[in-house]
Design an enzyme around this catalytic site. Structure first.
Site, short mmCIF file in Angstrom:
data_model
loop_
_atom_site.label_atom_id
_atom_site.label_comp_id
_atom_site.label_asym_id
_atom_site.label_seq_id
_atom_site.Cartn_x
_atom_site.Cartn_y
_atom_site.Cartn_z
N LYS A 11 12.42 30.09 26.17
CA LYS A 11 11.84 28.97 26.93
C LYS A 11 10.53 28.45 26.31
O LYS A 11 9.94 29.10 25.43
CB LYS A 11 11.63 29.42 28.38
CG LYS A 11 12.94 29.72 29.12
CD LYS A 11 12.70 30.00 30.61
CE LYS A 11 14.01 30.24 31.35
NZ LYS A 11 13.81 30.45 32.80
N TYR A 51 20.61 23.00 34.86
CA TYR A 51 20.21 23.77 36.04
C TYR A 51 20.70 23.10 37.33
O TYR A 51 20.13 23.34 38.40
CB TYR A 51 18.69 23.95 36.06
CG TYR A 51 18.19 25.10 35.19
CD1 TYR A 51 18.50 26.42 35.49
CD2 TYR A 51 17.38 24.87 34.08
CE1 TYR A 51 18.05 27.48 34.71
CE2 TYR A 51 16.92 25.93 33.29
CZ TYR A 51 17.26 27.22 33.62
OH TYR A 51 16.81 28.27 32.85
N PHE A 59 12.32 24.86 43.90
CA PHE A 59 11.69 24.98 42.58
C PHE A 59 12.35 24.11 41.51
O PHE A 59 11.93 24.13 40.36
CB PHE A 59 11.65 26.45 42.14
CG PHE A 59 13.00 27.13 42.08
CD1 PHE A 59 13.83 26.95 40.98
CD2 PHE A 59 13.43 27.97 43.10
CE1 PHE A 59 15.07 27.58 40.92
CE2 PHE A 59 14.67 28.60 43.05
CZ PHE A 59 15.49 28.40 41.95
N ARG A 87 20.96 40.51 30.46
CA ARG A 87 20.22 40.42 31.74
C ARG A 87 19.28 41.64 31.89
O ARG A 87 18.17 41.51 32.38
CB ARG A 87 21.18 40.36 32.93
CG ARG A 87 22.10 39.15 32.96
CD ARG A 87 21.43 37.85 33.29
NE ARG A 87 20.84 37.82 34.62
CZ ARG A 87 20.33 36.72 35.19
NH1 ARG A 87 20.33 35.57 34.53
NH2 ARG A 87 19.80 36.77 36.38
N THR A 93 13.73 38.11 37.23
CA THR A 93 13.25 36.72 37.16
C THR A 93 11.73 36.64 37.30
O THR A 93 11.07 35.92 36.55
CB THR A 93 13.91 35.90 38.30
OG1 THR A 93 15.33 36.10 38.26
CG2 THR A 93 13.60 34.42 38.17
N ARG A 104 10.74 40.01 29.89
CA ARG A 104 9.88 39.35 30.87
C ARG A 104 8.67 40.21 31.23
O ARG A 104 7.58 39.69 31.44
CB ARG A 104 10.71 38.96 32.10
CG ARG A 104 11.56 37.70 31.83
CD ARG A 104 12.61 37.49 32.87
NE ARG A 104 13.23 36.17 32.79
CZ ARG A 104 14.32 35.84 33.47
NH1 ARG A 104 14.90 36.71 34.27
NH2 ARG A 104 14.83 34.62 33.35
N ASN A 114 8.93 32.17 32.38
CA ASN A 114 9.43 33.55 32.28
C ASN A 114 10.24 33.80 31.01
O ASN A 114 11.11 34.66 30.97
CB ASN A 114 10.16 33.96 33.56
CG ASN A 114 11.41 33.16 33.82
OD1 ASN A 114 11.77 32.28 33.05
ND2 ASN A 114 12.10 33.47 34.91
N HIS A 117 16.11 32.59 29.35
CA HIS A 117 17.25 32.41 30.24
C HIS A 117 18.43 33.18 29.66
O HIS A 117 18.59 33.22 28.44
CB HIS A 117 17.64 30.92 30.35
CG HIS A 117 19.04 30.73 30.85
ND1 HIS A 117 19.34 30.73 32.18
CD2 HIS A 117 20.24 30.59 30.20
CE1 HIS A 117 20.66 30.59 32.34
NE2 HIS A 117 21.21 30.50 31.14
N GLU A 128 28.05 27.40 29.64
CA GLU A 128 26.75 27.14 29.02
C GLU A 128 26.83 27.08 27.49
O GLU A 128 26.14 26.28 26.87
CB GLU A 128 25.74 28.20 29.47
CG GLU A 128 25.39 28.06 30.94
CD GLU A 128 24.50 29.18 31.48
OE1 GLU A 128 24.12 29.09 32.66
OE2 GLU A 128 24.19 30.14 30.74
P1 RTP Z 1 17.51 32.00 34.33
O1 RTP Z 1 18.61 31.22 35.02
O2 RTP Z 1 16.45 31.11 33.76
O3 RTP Z 1 18.08 32.96 33.33
O4 RTP Z 1 16.76 32.91 35.37
P2 RTP Z 1 17.39 33.81 36.51
O5 RTP Z 1 18.88 33.78 36.42
O6 RTP Z 1 16.70 35.13 36.40
O7 RTP Z 1 16.89 33.06 37.80
P3 RTP Z 1 17.59 31.87 38.64
O8 RTP Z 1 17.68 32.30 40.05
O9 RTP Z 1 18.84 31.39 37.95
O10 RTP Z 1 16.49 30.73 38.56
C1 RTP Z 1 16.36 29.90 37.42
C2 RTP Z 1 14.90 29.78 37.06
O11 RTP Z 1 14.22 29.08 38.11
C3 RTP Z 1 12.92 29.62 38.28
N1 RTP Z 1 12.77 30.13 39.64
N2 RTP Z 1 11.71 29.93 40.33
N3 RTP Z 1 9.78 29.90 42.42
C4 RTP Z 1 10.93 30.56 42.59
O12 RTP Z 1 11.20 31.14 43.60
C5 RTP Z 1 11.89 30.53 41.51
N4 RTP Z 1 13.06 31.10 41.54
C6 RTP Z 1 13.62 30.84 40.34
C7 RTP Z 1 12.74 30.75 37.31
O13 RTP Z 1 12.01 30.27 36.19
C8 RTP Z 1 14.15 31.11 36.93
O14 RTP Z 1 14.21 31.63 35.62
MG MG Z 2 20.00 31.99 36.38
#
Ligand code: RTP
Ligand code: MG
Length: 140
Positions: A11, A51, A59, A87, A93, A104, A114, A117, A128
């Site tokens: 990122k 996304y 968010f 993962r 996250t 992370r 973070n 992805h 993807e």
């Molecule tokens: P990613 O998709 O980026 O691999 O991350 P992830 O699966 O660990 O998390 P996901 O739930 O898919 O959320 C995508 C990205 O959105 C941001 N986020 N912010 N403020 C919040 O509560 C929040 N929750 C998620 C994070 O940057 C996350 O990587």
């Molecule tokens: Mg995700």
């Protein structure tokens, strides 16, 4: 366990700090092979579509804003159980909840910035990867 492919994004917080090599070292140390990679600038439209699953989340706008704030490095990773393994290597996250030694935990600045992805399931990886790569750009 079968050999799988997963999709990764290094990122903008990582490209800004010039630590993409450090992130790649973590990936390779975990036994995952980077079989495709390119540095790109995401448009708002691309980031929004990528996304799209989070469209209704509070968010979403910040996420699209952040993901377009600088270059990213998109990648395809290959290895045994690559989706779950990556993962694990990424960590939670929220970097405050990420296990020691994960990408992370070591590098992420916040829940938004973070660092990486990774696809969360075979179905998402299958969507993807072709979103960013044609078959001839992937050399397994
Ligand atoms: P990613 O998709 O980026 O691999 O991350 P992830 O699966 O660990 O998390 P996901 O739930 O898919 O959320 C995508 C990205 O959105 C941001 N986020 N912010 N403020 C919040 O509560 C929040 N929750 C998620 C994070 O940057 C996350 O990587
Ligand atoms: Mg995700």
């Amino acid at each position: 366990m079968a050999v799988q492919r997963t999709f990764s994004i290094v990122k903008p917080d990582a490209t800004k700090r010039n630590i993409t090599g450090k992130v790649n070292a973590k990936i390779e140390d975990a036994g995952l092979r980077i079989i495709a990679q390119k540095r790109i600038q995401l448009s708002k439209e691309q980031a929004g579509e990528f996304y799209g699953i989070h469209k209704e989340r509070p968010f979403y706008n910040d996420l699209v804003e952040f993901m377009t704030s600088g270059p990213v490095v998109v990648q395809v990773l290959e290895g045994e159980d690559a989706i779950a393994k990556y993962r694990e290597v990424m960590g939670a996250t929220n970097p405050k909840e990420a296990d020691a030694g994960t990408i992370r935990a070591e590098f992420a600045e916040s829940i938004d910035a973070n660092t990486v992805h990774g696809s969360d399931a075979p179905e998402t990886a299958a969507e993807e990867i072709p979103f960013f790569f044609s078959d001839d750009e992937i050399v397994g």
